[in-house]
Design a protein around this motif. Sequence first.
Motif, short mmCIF file in Angstrom:
data_model
loop_
_atom_site.label_atom_id
_atom_site.label_comp_id
_atom_site.label_asym_id
_atom_site.label_seq_id
_atom_site.Cartn_x
_atom_site.Cartn_y
_atom_site.Cartn_z
N ASP A 16 0.83 -1.21 0.00
CA ASP A 16 0.00 0.00 0.00
C ASP A 16 0.87 1.26 0.00
N LEU A 17 2.04 1.18 0.63
CA LEU A 17 2.98 2.31 0.57
C LEU A 17 3.48 2.50 -0.85
N LEU A 18 3.88 1.40 -1.49
CA LEU A 18 4.36 1.49 -2.87
C LEU A 18 3.26 2.01 -3.79
N ALA A 252 5.27 4.77 11.99
CA ALA A 252 6.60 4.47 11.44
C ALA A 252 6.97 5.35 10.25
N TYR A 253 5.99 5.64 9.40
CA TYR A 253 6.28 6.44 8.19
C TYR A 253 5.06 7.26 7.82
N SER A 254 5.24 8.21 6.95
CA SER A 254 4.15 9.06 6.51
C SER A 254 3.09 8.23 5.79
N ASP A 271 -7.89 -8.47 -3.10
CA ASP A 271 -8.01 -8.43 -4.55
C ASP A 271 -6.64 -8.13 -5.14
N ASN A 272 -6.58 -7.75 -6.37
CA ASN A 272 -5.29 -7.50 -7.03
C ASN A 272 -4.83 -6.05 -6.89
N ASP A 273 -5.53 -5.27 -6.10
CA ASP A 273 -5.15 -3.87 -5.90
C ASP A 273 -4.12 -3.80 -4.77
N PRO A 274 -2.89 -3.38 -5.05
CA PRO A 274 -1.87 -3.33 -3.99
C PRO A 274 -2.24 -2.40 -2.85
N ARG A 275 -3.13 -1.44 -3.10
CA ARG A 275 -3.55 -0.54 -2.02
C ARG A 275 -4.30 -1.30 -0.93
N ASN A 276 -4.85 -2.46 -1.29
CA ASN A 276 -5.61 -3.26 -0.32
C ASN A 276 -4.76 -4.32 0.36
#
Length: 359
Positions: A16-18, A252-254, A271-276
């Motif tokens: 999700d950071l990426l 830990a990070y922004s 799902d395939n969404d990296p944000r999830n």
Amino acid sequence: MKENKHTPCCSIAPPDLLARLAIEGSHEQQEAAVRALATSAAMRSQRAVVGRLNRQFNLNMGQMMGFTISADRKLTVYDTQNNGRTFLPGVRIRGWGEPAVEDQGVNEAYDGSSATYDFYHDVLQRDSLDGAGMELISSVHYGVGFDNAFWDGGQMVYGDGSGRIFQVGALTRALDVIAHELTHGVTDYTAGLIYSKQAGALNESLSDVFGSLVKQYSLKQAAADADWLIGEGTLVPELGKALRSMSHPGTAYSGDRQPGHMDDYVDLPDDNDPRNDNGGVHINSGIPNHAFYLAATALGGYAWEKAGKIWYQTLVARLRPNTQFDEAAQATVDVAGEMFGAAEQNAVRNAWQEVGVLT
């Protein structure tokens, strides 16, 4: 055993950071994040197959891919020479007992793997990741400026970092990152926790727990004196101080979304969404992470002596692929009583109650 279609490559960088940086970051960060996400996706199917075969057929895929098992320790570091996955493991540079080389990344991967082996062997009486002397394989200089490190089901792989997301060379310098990723191998060979939702968050949390313990053990550091940060100093300074904080999840990070209590559990789709994040595996791991921190500091002394042994015994003997938070919590409470006694059992129960998993 049912096939786990959701098992991705276990990587240290929270997806999700990426994903956020791929959209909101600087132009340079966007390029680096997209490259890291694409490479991680390419490794996903390989690790799914390897992990499933390891568990379902009791196969040692590292051995089948040409790595060895022996009564002597086996540890080898390769250089991929900035090539991709088709070149793995790469060119052999350093093996067990051989002297240091000029390449600092090789030496750091060697030292980190060795320290992780020592911890599991000396503290937990486990002989390598599989418990049977599996060779520890590492490949450094993966890709060009690749912002990630991961366990691919049979070996460790390290990118150099682009200097845009991860500091250059930081991923092999961070002992807890190395131990975190290698612990995914231990989990593969024991509980086989699926990499989705609560089971996946437990998978990630266990890697953070033992990543932190390996670092603390190497420093001979008591629980009260540890920083309880994972990957401190690996990110570029403008992003944050670490990848995760076990003592203060979400700091830990922004943009860190980790909760420390079930009231703030983030219910995401797998799902395939990296944000999830595969249903929040790196996000919701903050809850069991904080429970371990609370238990370890309440028990006092060195965290690996009681809390670490309780969590390890739970991992190898009580957890199953679909274990949920409440089941894992109760298992640690039971194991604490069996291994140590009522005082330790109460400390562990109180920790899980404080994060809202047990009532």
